[in-house]
Structures are given as C-alpha cells and as structure tokens.
Design a protein around this motif. Structure first.
Motif, PDB file in Angstrom:
ATOM      1  N   GLN A 111       0.873  -1.174   0.000  1.00  0.00           N
ATOM      2  CA  GLN A 111       0.000   0.000   0.000  1.00  0.00           C
ATOM      3  C   GLN A 111       0.911   1.225   0.000  1.00  0.00           C
ATOM      4  O   GLN A 111       1.441   1.615   1.042  1.00  0.00           O
ATOM      5  CB  GLN A 111      -0.913  -0.003   1.225  1.00  0.00           C
ATOM      6  CG  GLN A 111      -1.921   1.130   1.230  1.00  0.00           C
ATOM      7  CD  GLN A 111      -3.352   0.616   1.346  1.00  0.00           C
ATOM      8  OE1 GLN A 111      -3.715  -0.351   0.671  1.00  0.00           O
ATOM      9  NE2 GLN A 111      -4.137   1.257   2.183  1.00  0.00           N
ATOM     10  N   SER A 112       1.103   1.828  -1.173  1.00  0.00           N
ATOM     11  CA  SER A 112       2.138   2.852  -1.308  1.00  0.00           C
ATOM     12  C   SER A 112       1.648   4.022  -2.153  1.00  0.00           C
ATOM     13  O   SER A 112       0.549   4.007  -2.706  1.00  0.00           O
ATOM     14  CB  SER A 112       3.403   2.254  -1.928  1.00  0.00           C
ATOM     15  OG  SER A 112       3.128   1.791  -3.243  1.00  0.00           O
ATOM     16  N   PHE A 113       2.512   4.982  -2.240  1.00  0.00           N
ATOM     17  CA  PHE A 113       2.236   6.183  -3.027  1.00  0.00           C
ATOM     18  C   PHE A 113       3.544   6.648  -3.648  1.00  0.00           C
ATOM     19  O   PHE A 113       4.553   6.798  -2.951  1.00  0.00           O
ATOM     20  CB  PHE A 113       1.656   7.275  -2.130  1.00  0.00           C
ATOM     21  CG  PHE A 113       1.490   8.613  -2.803  1.00  0.00           C
ATOM     22  CD1 PHE A 113       0.355   8.899  -3.548  1.00  0.00           C
ATOM     23  CD2 PHE A 113       2.461   9.591  -2.692  1.00  0.00           C
ATOM     24  CE1 PHE A 113       0.189  10.128  -4.164  1.00  0.00           C
ATOM     25  CE2 PHE A 113       2.308  10.826  -3.306  1.00  0.00           C
ATOM     26  CZ  PHE A 113       1.173  11.093  -4.049  1.00  0.00           C
ATOM     27  N   VAL A 114       3.533   6.857  -4.946  1.00  0.00           N
ATOM     28  CA  VAL A 114       4.694   7.427  -5.615  1.00  0.00           C
ATOM     29  C   VAL A 114       4.187   8.321  -6.744  1.00  0.00           C
ATOM     30  O   VAL A 114       3.198   7.988  -7.412  1.00  0.00           O
ATOM     31  CB  VAL A 114       5.648   6.340  -6.159  1.00  0.00           C
ATOM     32  CG1 VAL A 114       4.964   5.473  -7.201  1.00  0.00           C
ATOM     33  CG2 VAL A 114       6.922   6.951  -6.727  1.00  0.00           C
ATOM     34  N   ILE A 141       0.846   9.625 -10.992  1.00  0.00           N
ATOM     35  CA  ILE A 141       0.681   9.069  -9.662  1.00  0.00           C
ATOM     36  C   ILE A 141       0.421   7.577  -9.771  1.00  0.00           C
ATOM     37  O   ILE A 141      -0.238   7.112 -10.697  1.00  0.00           O
ATOM     38  CB  ILE A 141      -0.487   9.759  -8.909  1.00  0.00           C
ATOM     39  CG1 ILE A 141      -0.646   9.191  -7.512  1.00  0.00           C
ATOM     40  CG2 ILE A 141      -1.775   9.612  -9.675  1.00  0.00           C
ATOM     41  CD1 ILE A 141      -1.743   9.880  -6.693  1.00  0.00           C
ATOM     42  N   ASN A 142       0.947   6.828  -8.807  1.00  0.00           N
ATOM     43  CA  ASN A 142       0.637   5.410  -8.643  1.00  0.00           C
ATOM     44  C   ASN A 142       0.356   5.187  -7.162  1.00  0.00           C
ATOM     45  O   ASN A 142       1.253   5.334  -6.340  1.00  0.00           O
ATOM     46  CB  ASN A 142       1.792   4.530  -9.116  1.00  0.00           C
ATOM     47  CG  ASN A 142       1.475   3.052  -8.989  1.00  0.00           C
ATOM     48  OD1 ASN A 142       0.308   2.667  -8.839  1.00  0.00           O
ATOM     49  ND2 ASN A 142       2.496   2.210  -9.046  1.00  0.00           N
ATOM     50  N   ASN A 143      -0.899   4.838  -6.836  1.00  0.00           N
ATOM     51  CA  ASN A 143      -1.311   4.768  -5.441  1.00  0.00           C
ATOM     52  C   ASN A 143      -2.170   3.520  -5.183  1.00  0.00           C
ATOM     53  O   ASN A 143      -3.382   3.603  -5.023  1.00  0.00           O
ATOM     54  CB  ASN A 143      -2.077   6.031  -5.066  1.00  0.00           C
ATOM     55  CG  ASN A 143      -2.424   6.121  -3.593  1.00  0.00           C
ATOM     56  OD1 ASN A 143      -3.324   6.864  -3.222  1.00  0.00           O
ATOM     57  ND2 ASN A 143      -1.750   5.386  -2.729  1.00  0.00           N
ATOM     58  N   VAL A 154      -5.980   8.993  -2.858  1.00  0.00           N
ATOM     59  CA  VAL A 154      -6.787   9.404  -4.002  1.00  0.00           C
ATOM     60  C   VAL A 154      -8.051  10.101  -3.497  1.00  0.00           C
ATOM     61  O   VAL A 154      -8.730   9.613  -2.580  1.00  0.00           O
ATOM     62  CB  VAL A 154      -7.162   8.188  -4.868  1.00  0.00           C
ATOM     63  CG1 VAL A 154      -8.115   8.592  -5.984  1.00  0.00           C
ATOM     64  CG2 VAL A 154      -5.899   7.560  -5.446  1.00  0.00           C
ATOM     65  N   LEU A 155      -8.350  11.245  -4.099  1.00  0.00           N
ATOM     66  CA  LEU A 155      -9.559  11.981  -3.723  1.00  0.00           C
ATOM     67  C   LEU A 155     -10.784  11.196  -4.183  1.00  0.00           C
ATOM     68  O   LEU A 155     -10.907  10.823  -5.349  1.00  0.00           O
ATOM     69  CB  LEU A 155      -9.545  13.367  -4.360  1.00  0.00           C
ATOM     70  CG  LEU A 155      -8.385  14.280  -3.925  1.00  0.00           C
ATOM     71  CD1 LEU A 155      -8.403  15.560  -4.754  1.00  0.00           C
ATOM     72  CD2 LEU A 155      -8.461  14.600  -2.446  1.00  0.00           C
ATOM     73  N   LYS A 165      -3.678   4.308 -11.128  1.00  0.00           N
ATOM     74  CA  LYS A 165      -2.590   4.990 -11.815  1.00  0.00           C
ATOM     75  C   LYS A 165      -3.202   6.096 -12.667  1.00  0.00           C
ATOM     76  O   LYS A 165      -4.255   5.894 -13.279  1.00  0.00           O
ATOM     77  CB  LYS A 165      -1.798   4.036 -12.702  1.00  0.00           C
ATOM     78  CG  LYS A 165      -1.077   2.936 -11.945  1.00  0.00           C
ATOM     79  CD  LYS A 165      -0.300   2.028 -12.892  1.00  0.00           C
ATOM     80  CE  LYS A 165       0.415   0.925 -12.126  1.00  0.00           C
ATOM     81  NZ  LYS A 165       1.180   0.025 -13.038  1.00  0.00           N
ATOM     82  N   ALA A 166      -2.540   7.233 -12.697  1.00  0.00           N
ATOM     83  CA  ALA A 166      -3.096   8.355 -13.460  1.00  0.00           C
ATOM     84  C   ALA A 166      -1.974   9.291 -13.880  1.00  0.00           C
ATOM     85  O   ALA A 166      -0.890   9.316 -13.278  1.00  0.00           O
ATOM     86  CB  ALA A 166      -4.127   9.100 -12.621  1.00  0.00           C
TER      87      ALA A 166
END
Length: 680
Positions: free
Chosen positions: A513-516, A540-542, A548-549, A577-578
C-alpha cells in the motif's frame, strides 16, 4: 639713533595719560589686551623721539630688574599675538605672512634705514601650528566628502567622535599638492591610521529569505509590495473566482478528482479570504477565512472530524489558517506557533493566486493541504529554515486515532535562482476506524530559475520538479467488536498469517500500500512579467488509493468512505494509476491581479471522472439529481437507498425499485477554466 626693533607703538599716546608704573611690575604690564585694537605697526617718525626714548628707558629698566619679566613679556606676546593678528584676513601661507608683518611699511621715513628684522620664532611656530591645523581639517573634510555609502561594513567617519575620525580614514588620501605644513599633517594622519586598528562594524541581521527576490517561485505570492501595513497589523485579502467547462458535460454539474475545481459550466467563488498578520512586541498571530467552495470541498476530504463530538468540521470550516505564536530573537529568528496551518505538501500553494497553474497535478492536489497542531520555525541563517511539526494526524482538524503525527520541513535557498524544499511526515495513525495503521510520506521539490533577462521580451524562465513517496503499514487484526482489519505493508507482499486475502491478493499476504508520484512544470514570463505561460503535468501510482480523492458520488465524503465506499472503493491493493498535463496562460496587469486561462487533460487507469450522466442519483421519490443521504449504501434507480453495503444484497433490495443505480464515471477528463484572482 638707537631704537628697539619690532616695537609696537601707541599711535594715540600723546592724547592719553602718561603710562604709570605699577608697584613691583614692569611698565609693559600696564598694557591691557583691550588696547590691542589701537596698536599700529609702524616705523619711528620725526617728532615722536621723545615718546620712543621714554619707552626705551622703561624697557631697559625692566630687563635690568630681573630675569623673570622677559619671560612674562614673551608670554604676553604669545597671548596677545593671535588677537592682534586676527585683525588681518586669514592667509594661506602662514610663514610668509608672519615675515611680511615684521617688515616696515612703505610710508616715507626720515629716520635711517634699519636692517631686516629676523622673524620672531614664537610667532612663526604659532603660525605653523595654525597652518597645520587648517591643513588637517581640509584633508579630513576632503576625505569625508569622498566616502561613499557603499562601505556598509565600515564605521562612517560622520558617526565617529572627533578623536576617532582621523583613525577611520585611509592612510593614503588623494589631495592636491600641499605646503610643507600640510604634507606633515598628512604624514601624521597616515602614521596614525596605519598604527591603529578600527574594529569592524557588526553586520546587521536580515529577515530570512528577504535579501533576494522570490516572487518567481511556484507556490509563492508574486506581490512585491503590501497594499497597507502598520506596526500592529498587516491585512490580507484574497478572492478567487472561476468558470470551468468540462467537456464530459455532467448533467449534475458535479466534478470530482480535484481539490480546486468542483462545478462545471458555472461561475463559482472558489475562495474569499479575509485576514492578515498581527505582530507586536514579538507576539504574532495570523488568520485567513475561506468562504466559498473551499469551505465545503476541503473539509469533505478529511475524515478525522467524524470521531467524537463538537462538530469540528463546522467549527473550523471557514478558517484556512488560524494560529498564534511568539518570535524569539535567537539565531536568525525562531517562531513557535500553534493552530491551523498550510501543510506545504506538494509545493503548490493552497491559494491559486500563488501558483503557476490552477489545477495542479496529483502529487499536489491529492496530498494534504493543511494540518492542525504545533510548529517551530528555526532560521539558523537567512537562507535556511528547519521547521518541526507536532500535528493531529495527516490532513486533519482533529485526530483520527490516538497516535499523533510528527513531521517537518527543511527549506534551503543557497542561490537567488534556487529553492529546495523537503517535507516529511510519519508515525501518525491517520485512517479513521483503523487504529493500528501508520503512515509515512516524503515530499521533495527543487525550483530553478535558469533564465533572467529583465530587458528582453522573454524576461524570465524557471522550472519546478516535485517527487513524492509514501506508504501505509500495519498488521492484520480483529478488533474487540469482531471487525476484521486487513494489514498492509510498504515493501511488496509481506507474509501475515492473520491476513484473509482480498480481491487482488491471496490469504496470508499483506499487500503493498504505497504512493509514488512526480510533477514537472516550466514557466515563462514576458514583457516585464506582465504575461506568463506554463506547461506541465505529472503522474501518480497509489495502490490502495489511500490518498486518491474520492469522487463525490451521492454526497460521498472521506468520513462516509471510511465506513464503506460502494462505488469507488479504497480497499488494500485496489489499483490507481493516473497522469495529467496542463497549459496555462496568465495576464497580470497589476501585482494584485491575475487573469488566467487554462486547459487540462487528465487520465486514470480506472473509471474516475464525472461523465455525462453525473455522480448524483435520482432523489427519493424520483426527484432528479439529489442525494438520498446514505452515501455508504448502494442506491436504487428510483433514488432510494438500498440499505446494503455490498452489491449482492443491494441488487435484491433494488429489484422492485428499478435496480441498482450507478454513477457515470470515465477514464478521461478534458476541461478549460477561466479565472480571476486577486490578492492584496
């Protein structure tokens, strides 16, 4: 005929009473200083021999009397000479003038010619001393006039006592050729300055980040002046009005996936801020209101206010910033503040006026905008800030769980064209209803101004780059009420015997469970900063979607999603991913005003953006486009809630109500926004 040379004669002696000798004194002692104006320097004339004989007789008696009176006579000559010579105009060359005064006048004289009288050594010394003093004054005055205000670190002679002025002057003084007396004075001044060391003046401290121009920075206001200021209060007024056109044309005008844009095809007041800074006697305070869309949309992204009582969301929703503190005069300043602050995460400012673009990329838009707690700002030097935080969780008005968060910022500006910022956060247990899950995050930015030619049409160019990384961690567990909580980790799939698995991972595994993410913007200024053009974007990759909103489906908020989010889930390992891009043009006719036109394109790997059908269900009883008040449950096509958290039971519950309703979500979004922003 015998006579005394250099004798001062009383021209009106025949009209005065005869001189009388005072007892025990020389006859010359009777001559007072008040008679100096009647003394006339002349030669002996015919018809006055009798007067001369009388004076010669008196002088001879005085000399014969003792050796002391001559010393007294010399003393009187020294005292009276300046007052008598003062009758004549000042002369530039003292020795020559003294000799001239001892010469006889050109008037006819029947007496025999007398030999040239040698100059009086006492008078010559006095004249030399006067000339030397005058020369020294002229040298000092010339040097004072030649000094410039640029020597800020040296003591100014104008501020030194007279005794130290000569010491403060340089040894070599450029001056016109001077007589021997002036040359001697100049040499004496040179010797004095070379042998005396003047201690350097202590360099005054400057306010941190105030010696260079930082109005070019992304996330920093571009105002070079304040409209009004006082000793006690500096006001601040902000207004942000926008019109946004979404090419997906949602029928309910509701947009998602943004912390800046919320309504399509409408003119909206994003933010109206009234406030400012109080400062008096080292005590400081700041507040800034947020009326408009920010007062609703920003709050709905924070789940912490749902814990406990007292309706913290309504208590604080109209405040963007509110804190008080104290300034300590140590190092280059230390500030201790407590209250509500901007969090600085993601480089972009919470206020759109300060930014290069209106809609920032995900790294900025999806990460926290504010925190509530305590901060300490330490300025070791004017270009470095170290700022630790103690805060009530991760983007929170309250605190989702017991453990508070720790974090801080390091800001460094080593050059006027470089800004480096690092924000870091950790330890906090921030997920509502998941008390054992922690979170860490790092956000790092660099801004470089790589072109600066104020006189050119293209007068400035700069870029900013921001990189973010973070993760959540915590073991799988079951609460005392029997609720199961899935564990997650920062590094790949970690084994956990208590894990029961999920949609995208098997049992016995805690998923990553990450965020980059990153974002890059390039800014160009034209015509003395009157126009601006910015191009940029990011990605973003979360997995797990914890940052994420959430789309505002049926009134969904962060607190309702913490219970259940039926349409856009945020379960462990859920992919997201966006990427996005934007083109921004600014017209800035005044430092207080910006007109902005911007185009944005955004893409996500899963359906996310509002589509033509919108994100609002038909209201209860068939009323279109109204929420039913239960965002945690699936809704039916007639607008009623199913009362079910999962799809299977919801399908059964909505069979007689037209089936289960679904929002219209798309993978792509294109939009244009036109903005007017004011900041005083």
């Amino acid at each position: 005929m015998n006579f005394l040379p250099d004798l001062y004669e009383f021209s009106d002696v025949m009209d005065r009473p005869p001189l009388r000798k005072a007892a025990g004194k020389s006859p010359l002692a009777i001559v007072s200083l008040d008679d100096c104006h009647s003394v006339k320097r002349t030669g002996l004339r015919t018809g006055k021999d009798s007067n001369l004989k009388i004076m010669r007789t008196l002088l001879r008696k005085a000399v014969a009397a003792s050796a002391f009176p001559p010393l007294l006579v010399l003393s009187l000559a020294v005292v009276q000479a300046p007052r008598c010579y003062a009758q004549a105009p000042a002369q530039p060359v003292a020795p020559a003038k003294v000799a001239a005064l001892n010469d006889p006048p050109a008037a006819p004289d029947v007496s025999p010619a007398r030999p040239a009288a040698p100059p009086d050594p006492i008078n010559v010394d006095i004249a030399k001393e006067l000339a030397a003093m005058k020369a020294r004054i002229e040298v000092l005055e010339a040097e004072l006039k030649s000094r410039t205000a640029a020597a800020a670190t040296e003591a100014s002679p104008a501020t030194l006592p007279p005794a130290r002025v000569a010491l403060a002057l340089p040894a070599a003084v450029a001056a016109p050729a001077a007589p021997p007396a002036q040359a001697a004075v100049a040499q004496m001044s040179s010797d004095s300055s070379s042998s005396t060391v003047v201690p350097p003046t202590k360099k005054p401290k400057i306010d941190p980040f105030s010696d260079w121009d930082w109005t070019w920075l992304n996330g920093n206001p571009r105002n070079k002046d304040v409209a009004f200021d006082s000793k006690f209060f500096t006001p601040e007024i902000r207004a942000d009005v926008t019109y946004t056109y979404d090419f997906n044309k949602p029928v309910d005008n509701s947009m998602g996936g943004s912390s800046e844009l919320f309504r399509s095809n409408e003119i909206q007041l994003e933010q109206l801020g009234l406030g400012g800074d109080f400062h008096y006697d080292n005590v400081r305070a700041r507040f800034m209101t947020q009326f408009g869309m920010y007062s609703t949309a920003t709050i709905r992204n924070d789940p912490s206010y749902a814990k406990g009582q007292w309706d913290i969301a309504d208590a604080d929703r109209y405040l963007a910033e509110a804190y008080g503190g104290y300034h300590i005069n140590a190092l280059n300043g230390i500030n201790i503040d407590a209250g509500i602050f901007m969090s600085y995460i993601g480089l972009f400012s919470y206020y759109n006026f300060d930014n290069w673009a209106y809609q920032p990329s995900y790294v900025s838009s999806n990460t926290p905008w504010f925190f509530q707690g305590l901060r300490i700002q330490i300025f070791p030097n004017p270009h470095l800030k170290i700022e630790p935080w103690f805060i009530n969780g991760w983007q929170s008005y309250g605190s989702s769980n017991t453990r508070k968060g720790l974090g801080g910022q390091i800001k460094w500006t080593p050059r006027p064209w470089m800004n480096i910022v690092s924000n870091n956060y950790g330890l906090g247990h921030d997920d509502l209803y998941i008390p054992n899950r922690g979170r860490v995050h790092t956000d790092d930015s660099i801004e470089i101004k790589y072109y600066d030619k104020p006189g050119k049409t293209l007068d400035k160019m700069a870029f900013s780059f921001t990189g973010d990384m973070g993760c959540e961690f915590g073991p799988s567990t079951t609460t005392s009420t029997g609720t199961y909580l899935q564990g997650v980790g920062c590094h790949g799939d970690r084994k956990d015997a208590k894990s029961i698995g999920g949609d995208n991972f098997g049992p016995g595994i805690n998923p990553k469970q990450s965020f980059v993410g990153w974002m890059l913007y390039d800014r160009n200024w034209f015509k003395k900063d009157k126009y601006g053009l910015t191009i940029g974007g990011g990605m973003i990759n979360n997995p797990g979607r914890y940052l994420v909103l959430l789309p505002p489906i049926n009134g969904e908020t962060a607190s309702s999603a913490a219970i259940n989010a039926p349409y856009f889930t945020g379960s462990p390992s859920d992919p997201f991913k966006a990427w996005d891009s934007s083109l921004t043009f600014d017209y800035m006719p005044r430092q207080w005003l910006t007109f902005r036109w911007e185009y944005d394109y955004r893409h996500a790997s899963v359906p996310y953006w509002s589509g033509r059908g919108g994100v609002t269900p038909p209201g209860s009883g068939g009323v279109p486009y109204t929420n039913n008040g239960s965002p945690q449950f699936f809704a039916c096509n007639n607008g009623n809630t199913s009362g079910q958290l999962t799809f299977g039971p919801a399908t059964a519950a909505c069979t007689s109500q037209g089936g289960v309703w679904f929002p219209d979500l798309r993978r792509d979004e294109s939009l244009v926004d036109i903005d007017i922003m004011v900041k005083f």
